[in-house]
Design an enzyme around this catalytic site. Structure first.
Site, short mmCIF file in Angstrom:
data_model
loop_
_atom_site.label_atom_id
_atom_site.label_comp_id
_atom_site.label_asym_id
_atom_site.label_seq_id
_atom_site.Cartn_x
_atom_site.Cartn_y
_atom_site.Cartn_z
NE ARG A 50 36.39 60.43 33.45
CZ ARG A 50 36.53 61.10 32.31
NH1 ARG A 50 36.18 62.38 32.24
NH2 ARG A 50 37.05 60.52 31.24
CE LYS A 149 34.88 58.00 29.36
NZ LYS A 149 34.01 58.39 28.25
CD GLU A 182 28.14 65.18 28.40
OE1 GLU A 182 29.36 65.31 28.50
OE2 GLU A 182 27.48 64.38 29.09
N1 PXG Z 1 31.24 63.72 27.63
C1 PXG Z 1 31.00 62.42 27.41
C2 PXG Z 1 29.61 61.92 27.45
C3 PXG Z 1 32.08 61.56 27.16
O1 PXG Z 1 31.86 60.26 26.94
C4 PXG Z 1 33.59 63.45 27.34
C5 PXG Z 1 32.48 64.24 27.61
C6 PXG Z 1 34.95 64.06 27.37
O2 PXG Z 1 35.67 63.62 28.52
P1 PXG Z 1 37.25 63.50 28.52
O3 PXG Z 1 37.58 63.14 29.91
O4 PXG Z 1 37.62 62.43 27.52
O5 PXG Z 1 37.80 64.81 28.12
C7 PXG Z 1 33.39 62.08 27.12
C8 PXG Z 1 34.54 61.19 26.85
C9 PXG Z 1 34.79 57.64 21.83
C10 PXG Z 1 35.35 58.24 23.07
O6 PXG Z 1 35.16 56.50 21.55
C11 PXG Z 1 34.56 59.05 23.85
C12 PXG Z 1 35.09 59.62 25.01
C13 PXG Z 1 36.37 59.41 25.36
C14 PXG Z 1 37.16 58.59 24.58
C15 PXG Z 1 36.64 57.99 23.42
O7 PXG Z 1 34.02 58.28 21.13
N2 PXG Z 1 34.26 60.39 25.73
#
Ligand code: PXG
Length: 289
Positions: A50, A149, A182
């Site tokens: 990703r 991301k 989301e």
């Molecule tokens: N939506 C968004 C906008 C994200 O940033 C997710 C969904 C979930 O994706 P994953 O692949 O992690 O299941 C994310 C991921 C933090 C932090 O510091 C945020 C994420 C991942 C790790 C840490 O708040 N977001």
């Protein structure tokens, strides 16, 4: 803490970046948040894939191969000697000048942090979160595709500020068409009449790796899964609700915009999926040896 700074392991005090780095000046870069459990880096290959897709979408050339990036990540975890934790892997456009032209950045730059993260207090995992929908909209794919991301999280941060101003722990972002997208760093799921439902990626959401994992686990457990366009009505009338993300894992939601979800307690299917998720965190991924 030991930090991997562009391939070199250095102590935290020496892990500094240039003020001319475009990651800092313009949010020009991409990142991943990855967890490791019992010396297993959960779905590391999927996170790296990703990361490279995000980089490709913004025309950022990562200087090392995906295989090498996996090695560098493992190396960083190993150097810190912790079995469970959280990795922040960041790739920036690199050092440029005071103008946004990315061509001025000769080489991209990366760093890897392997530490700890706690997003919500333990009580929220047992009793559930209260969340709120906010006025700040999820960015549109035509402006900045939420599938990337990127280091531009201001949209999500504004949503988080709005939610916390209202006394809520987390925000649910709605897209330009008014459909549910989301949370600020998590995907959202509901359960209605035994069916697990989550917004379709076309609503403008990140293709979460935890989202994928939970959908696969649900299917294996015989639970029907649907990805569809969802409205706030669907959230308010859900039997159960939860959020998924690397940092948050699987966290129940019991209140949305002051509406009680289901019984007001985390639901049975949510709990089952929480357990199934914890069951695979030490098995799927890349081992730190
Ligand atoms: N939506 C968004 C906008 C994200 O940033 C997710 C969904 C979930 O994706 P994953 O692949 O992690 O299941 C994310 C991921 C933090 C932090 O510091 C945020 C994420 C991942 C790790 C840490 O708040 N977001």
């Amino acid at each position: 803490m030991i930090i991997n700074l562009n391939g070199k392991l250095v102590p935290q005090e020496l892990a500094v970046v240039s003020v001319f780095d475009h990651g800092l000046l313009y949010g020009d870069g991409v990142f991943e948040g990855i967890r490791f459990y019992g010396n297993n880096i959960f779905k590391l290959e999927e996170h790296i894939a990703r990361l490279y897709d995000s980089a490709k979408a913004i025309m950022l050339n990562i200087t090392i191969s995906m295989e090498k990036m996996i090695e560098e990540t493992v190396k960083t975890v190993k150097a810190n000697g912790i079995a469970d934790g959280y990795i922040r892997l960041v790739v920036t456009r690199g050092v440029g000048d005071l103008g946004l032209d990315p061509k001025k950045c000769k080489e991209s730059f990366y760093f890897v942090i392997a530490g700890k993260i706690t997003l919500y207090p333990e009580d929220n995992y047992i009793n559930g979160l209260s969340i709120t929908t906010v006025a700040v909209r999820r960015s549109v794919a035509e402006a900045l595709d939420p599938k990337i991301k990127s280091l531009n999280y201001l949209n999500n941060i504004m949503a988080k500020i709005e939610a916390t101003n209202h006394g809520s722990a987390e925000a649910i972002m709605i897209n330009q068409q008014g459909y549910v997208a989301e949370a600020t760093g998590d995907n959202i799921f509901i359960i209605k009449k035994g069916i697990l439902i989550t917004p379709d990626l076309s609503a403008g959401v990140l293709a979460g790796i935890t989202r994928d994992t939970v959908m696969a686990l649900a299917k294996e457990a015989g639970i029907s899964v649907e990805e569809k366009i969802m409205t706030r009505y669907d959230l308010y009338t859900a039997d159960e609700c939860f959020l998924t993300g690397t940092a948050a894992e699987v966290i129940p939601v019991v209140k949305i915009d002051a509406r009680t979800i289901g019984s007001g307690k985390p639901g049975a299917i949510t709990k089952k999926l929480q357990d199934l998720f914890h069951g695979v965190t030490k098995t799927i991924g890349v081992k730190v040896k």
